[in-house]
Scaffold this motif. Structure first.
Motif, PDB file in Angstrom:
ATOM      1  N   GLY A 159     -64.362 -29.805 -23.367  1.00 58.00           N
ATOM      2  CA  GLY A 159     -65.777 -29.439 -23.363  1.00 58.00           C
ATOM      3  C   GLY A 159     -66.324 -29.108 -21.988  1.00 58.00           C
ATOM      4  N   ALA A 160     -65.561 -29.366 -20.935  1.00 58.96           N
ATOM      5  CA  ALA A 160     -66.014 -29.029 -19.577  1.00 58.96           C
ATOM      6  C   ALA A 160     -66.020 -27.521 -19.415  1.00 58.96           C
ATOM      7  CB  ALA A 160     -65.104 -29.667 -18.536  1.00 58.96           C
ATOM      8  N   ARG A 161     -67.084 -26.999 -18.819  1.00 62.02           N
ATOM      9  CA  ARG A 161     -67.180 -25.574 -18.535  1.00 62.02           C
ATOM     10  C   ARG A 161     -67.099 -25.374 -17.026  1.00 62.02           C
ATOM     11  NH1 ARG A 161     -72.128 -23.929 -22.574  1.00 62.02           N
ATOM     12  NH2 ARG A 161     -70.963 -24.325 -24.487  1.00 62.02           N
ATOM     13  N   LEU A 162     -66.269 -24.425 -16.623  1.00 62.47           N
ATOM     14  CA  LEU A 162     -66.071 -24.114 -15.212  1.00 62.47           C
ATOM     15  C   LEU A 162     -66.405 -22.643 -15.004  1.00 62.47           C
ATOM     16  CD1 LEU A 162     -62.652 -25.925 -14.895  1.00 62.47           C
ATOM     17  CD2 LEU A 162     -64.875 -26.792 -14.130  1.00 62.47           C
ATOM     18  N   PHE A 163     -67.157 -22.355 -13.946  1.00 61.75           N
ATOM     19  CA  PHE A 163     -67.640 -21.007 -13.713  1.00 61.75           C
ATOM     20  C   PHE A 163     -67.152 -20.462 -12.372  1.00 61.75           C
ATOM     21  CE2 PHE A 163     -70.529 -23.166 -16.540  1.00 61.75           C
ATOM     22  CZ  PHE A 163     -70.698 -22.233 -17.549  1.00 61.75           C
ATOM     23  N   ASN A 164     -66.966 -19.160 -12.318  1.00 60.91           N
ATOM     24  CA  ASN A 164     -66.609 -18.434 -11.099  1.00 60.91           C
ATOM     25  C   ASN A 164     -65.272 -18.861 -10.505  1.00 60.91           C
ATOM     26  OD1 ASN A 164     -68.858 -16.643 -10.976  1.00 60.91           O
ATOM     27  ND2 ASN A 164     -70.099 -18.431 -10.448  1.00 60.91           N
ATOM     28  N   LEU A 165     -64.303 -19.168 -11.361  1.00 60.70           N
ATOM     29  CA  LEU A 165     -62.950 -19.402 -10.874  1.00 60.70           C
ATOM     30  C   LEU A 165     -62.364 -18.057 -10.465  1.00 60.70           C
ATOM     31  CD1 LEU A 165     -61.647 -21.806 -13.665  1.00 60.70           C
ATOM     32  CD2 LEU A 165     -62.793 -22.397 -11.521  1.00 60.70           C
ATOM     33  N   MET A 225     -58.713 -24.108 -25.119  1.00 60.88           N
ATOM     34  CA  MET A 225     -59.419 -23.492 -24.035  1.00 60.88           C
ATOM     35  C   MET A 225     -60.049 -22.206 -24.547  1.00 60.88           C
ATOM     36  SD  MET A 225     -57.675 -21.858 -20.599  1.00 60.88           S
ATOM     37  CE  MET A 225     -56.159 -22.577 -21.054  1.00 60.88           C
ATOM     38  N   LYS A 226     -61.248 -21.912 -24.036  1.00 55.06           N
ATOM     39  CA  LYS A 226     -61.959 -20.696 -24.435  1.00 55.06           C
ATOM     40  C   LYS A 226     -62.417 -19.959 -23.182  1.00 55.06           C
ATOM     41  CE  LYS A 226     -66.034 -19.143 -26.946  1.00 55.06           C
ATOM     42  NZ  LYS A 226     -67.224 -19.574 -27.688  1.00 55.06           N
ATOM     43  N   ILE A 227     -62.062 -18.680 -23.089  1.00 62.86           N
ATOM     44  CA  ILE A 227     -62.526 -17.858 -21.980  1.00 62.86           C
ATOM     45  C   ILE A 227     -63.931 -17.380 -22.330  1.00 62.86           C
ATOM     46  CG2 ILE A 227     -62.138 -15.778 -20.605  1.00 62.86           C
ATOM     47  CD1 ILE A 227     -60.045 -18.027 -20.186  1.00 62.86           C
ATOM     48  N   LEU A 228     -64.896 -17.706 -21.482  1.00 62.70           N
ATOM     49  CA  LEU A 228     -66.283 -17.339 -21.726  1.00 62.70           C
ATOM     50  C   LEU A 228     -66.592 -15.948 -21.190  1.00 62.70           C
ATOM     51  CD1 LEU A 228     -67.851 -20.754 -20.714  1.00 62.70           C
ATOM     52  CD2 LEU A 228     -67.329 -19.946 -23.028  1.00 62.70           C
ATOM     53  N   ASP A 229     -66.038 -15.609 -20.017  1.00 63.83           N
ATOM     54  CA  ASP A 229     -66.309 -14.309 -19.404  1.00 63.83           C
ATOM     55  C   ASP A 229     -65.274 -14.034 -18.320  1.00 63.83           C
ATOM     56  OD1 ASP A 229     -67.679 -11.909 -18.931  1.00 63.83           O
ATOM     57  OD2 ASP A 229     -69.014 -12.817 -17.460  1.00 63.83           O
ATOM     58  N   THR A 230     -64.957 -12.773 -18.119  1.00 61.80           N
ATOM     59  CA  THR A 230     -64.105 -12.341 -17.007  1.00 61.80           C
ATOM     60  C   THR A 230     -64.776 -11.157 -16.334  1.00 61.80           C
ATOM     61  OG1 THR A 230     -62.803 -10.969 -18.518  1.00 61.80           O
ATOM     62  CG2 THR A 230     -61.886 -13.116 -17.942  1.00 61.80           C
ATOM     63  N   ARG A 231     -64.623 -11.070 -15.013  1.00 61.56           N
ATOM     64  CA  ARG A 231     -65.211  -9.985 -14.245  1.00 61.56           C
ATOM     65  C   ARG A 231     -64.233  -9.545 -13.173  1.00 61.56           C
ATOM     66  NH1 ARG A 231     -67.868 -14.160 -15.145  1.00 61.56           N
ATOM     67  NH2 ARG A 231     -67.713 -15.136 -13.115  1.00 61.56           N
ATOM     68  N   LEU A 232     -63.938  -8.242 -13.108  1.00 62.43           N
ATOM     69  CA  LEU A 232     -63.088  -7.733 -12.037  1.00 62.43           C
ATOM     70  C   LEU A 232     -63.782  -7.950 -10.697  1.00 62.43           C
ATOM     71  CD1 LEU A 232     -61.827  -4.327 -13.453  1.00 62.43           C
ATOM     72  CD2 LEU A 232     -60.450  -6.338 -12.930  1.00 62.43           C
ATOM     73  N   MET A 233     -62.994  -8.242  -9.682  1.00 62.07           N
ATOM     74  CA  MET A 233     -63.556  -8.391  -8.343  1.00 62.07           C
ATOM     75  C   MET A 233     -63.541  -7.024  -7.662  1.00 62.07           C
ATOM     76  SD  MET A 233     -62.101 -12.104  -7.204  1.00 62.07           S
ATOM     77  CE  MET A 233     -63.025 -12.101  -5.689  1.00 62.07           C
ATOM     78  N   PRO A 234     -64.507  -6.755  -6.792  1.00 58.14           N
ATOM     79  CA  PRO A 234     -64.536  -5.470  -6.088  1.00 58.14           C
ATOM     80  C   PRO A 234     -63.286  -5.290  -5.226  1.00 58.14           C
ATOM     81  CG  PRO A 234     -66.607  -6.657  -5.795  1.00 58.14           C
ATOM     82  CD  PRO A 234     -65.646  -7.601  -6.449  1.00 58.14           C
ATOM     83  N   ALA A 235     -62.896  -4.042  -5.038  1.00 58.69           N
ATOM     84  CA  ALA A 235     -61.751  -3.723  -4.177  1.00 58.69           C
ATOM     85  C   ALA A 235     -61.971  -4.329  -2.794  1.00 58.69           C
ATOM     86  CB  ALA A 235     -61.591  -2.213  -4.078  1.00 58.69           C
ATOM     87  N   GLY A 236     -60.908  -4.827  -2.216  1.00 58.77           N
ATOM     88  CA  GLY A 236     -60.986  -5.421  -0.890  1.00 58.77           C
ATOM     89  C   GLY A 236     -61.252  -6.915  -0.890  1.00 58.77           C
ATOM     90  N   MET A 237     -61.610  -7.472  -2.033  1.00 59.28           N
ATOM     91  CA  MET A 237     -61.847  -8.906  -2.138  1.00 59.28           C
ATOM     92  C   MET A 237     -60.515  -9.619  -2.353  1.00 59.28           C
ATOM     93  SD  MET A 237     -65.163  -9.433  -1.895  1.00 59.28           S
ATOM     94  CE  MET A 237     -65.384 -11.049  -2.592  1.00 59.28           C
ATOM     95  N   ALA A 271     -60.827 -22.722  -7.758  1.00 64.25           N
ATOM     96  CA  ALA A 271     -62.245 -23.037  -7.907  1.00 64.25           C
ATOM     97  C   ALA A 271     -62.986 -22.631  -6.633  1.00 64.25           C
ATOM     98  CB  ALA A 271     -62.420 -24.538  -8.156  1.00 64.25           C
ATOM     99  N   PRO A 272     -64.297 -22.424  -6.747  1.00 61.23           N
ATOM    100  CA  PRO A 272     -65.082 -22.118  -5.555  1.00 61.23           C
ATOM    101  C   PRO A 272     -65.193 -23.338  -4.640  1.00 61.23           C
ATOM    102  CG  PRO A 272     -66.458 -22.089  -7.539  1.00 61.23           C
ATOM    103  CD  PRO A 272     -65.079 -22.401  -7.967  1.00 61.23           C
ATOM    104  N   HIS A 273     -65.664 -23.077  -3.432  1.00 62.52           N
ATOM    105  CA  HIS A 273     -65.925 -24.147  -2.458  1.00 62.52           C
ATOM    106  C   HIS A 273     -67.390 -24.556  -2.492  1.00 62.52           C
ATOM    107  CE1 HIS A 273     -62.330 -22.553  -0.187  1.00 62.52           C
ATOM    108  NE2 HIS A 273     -62.093 -23.837  -0.247  1.00 62.52           N
ATOM    109  N   ALA A 274     -67.648 -25.793  -2.156  1.00 60.70           N
ATOM    110  CA  ALA A 274     -69.010 -26.288  -1.923  1.00 60.70           C
ATOM    111  C   ALA A 274     -68.932 -27.270  -0.773  1.00 60.70           C
ATOM    112  CB  ALA A 274     -69.563 -26.966  -3.169  1.00 60.70           C
ATOM    113  N   PHE A 275     -69.749 -27.066   0.221  1.00 62.48           N
ATOM    114  CA  PHE A 275     -69.786 -27.947   1.392  1.00 62.48           C
ATOM    115  C   PHE A 275     -68.424 -28.035   2.068  1.00 62.48           C
ATOM    116  CE2 PHE A 275     -72.885 -29.466  -1.739  1.00 62.48           C
ATOM    117  CZ  PHE A 275     -74.057 -29.175  -1.038  1.00 62.48           C
ATOM    118  N   GLY A 276     -67.698 -26.894   2.063  1.00 61.43           N
ATOM    119  CA  GLY A 276     -66.418 -26.818   2.752  1.00 61.43           C
ATOM    120  C   GLY A 276     -65.239 -27.441   2.023  1.00 61.43           C
ATOM    121  N   ARG A 277     -65.408 -27.792   0.758  1.00 64.89           N
ATOM    122  CA  ARG A 277     -64.325 -28.406  -0.023  1.00 64.89           C
ATOM    123  C   ARG A 277     -64.230 -27.743  -1.383  1.00 64.89           C
ATOM    124  NH1 ARG A 277     -63.032 -34.257   1.589  1.00 64.89           N
ATOM    125  NH2 ARG A 277     -61.552 -33.716  -0.024  1.00 64.89           N
TER     126      ARG A 277
END
Length: 85
Positions: free
Chosen positions: A26-32, A1-13, A46-52
């Motif tokens: 080889g699968a890449r997953l974004f915005n976990l 596994m390779k970490i591509l990027d990390t970003r702190l979330m704003p306070a209150g999130m 994982a994020p939601h799409a169309f309520g799932r």
């Protein structure tokens, strides 16, 4: 596994940080989202799409991604601004 990027979330999130990861297959997953569970363990969601969910993870894979992402985030913060996550 390779970490591509990390970003702190704003306070209150709801969550500690967001992470982009490339799995060994080889699968890449974004915005976990990394969250701290009530049991004190870190998990990724994982994020939601169309309520799932767009993806789900076994507890072991979730914990492994979270641990790798938090290590990456800590290393990045030590190099830049010394903020605790």
């Amino acid at each position: 596994m390779k970490i591509l990027d990390t970003r702190l979330m704003p306070a209150g999130m709801s969550g500690i940080a967001r992470v982009d990861v490339e799995l060994d297959c080889g699968a890449r997953l974004f915005n976990l989202t990394i969250k701290l569970g009530q049991d004190g363990t870190h998990r990724v969601w994982a994020p939601h799409a169309f309520g799932r969910w767009t993806a789900t993870f076994s507890p072991e894979l979730s914990a492994a991604i979270a641990a790798a992402a938090l290590s990456h985030l800590e290393a990045s913060n030590c190099q830049h601004d010394h903020r605790p996550y």
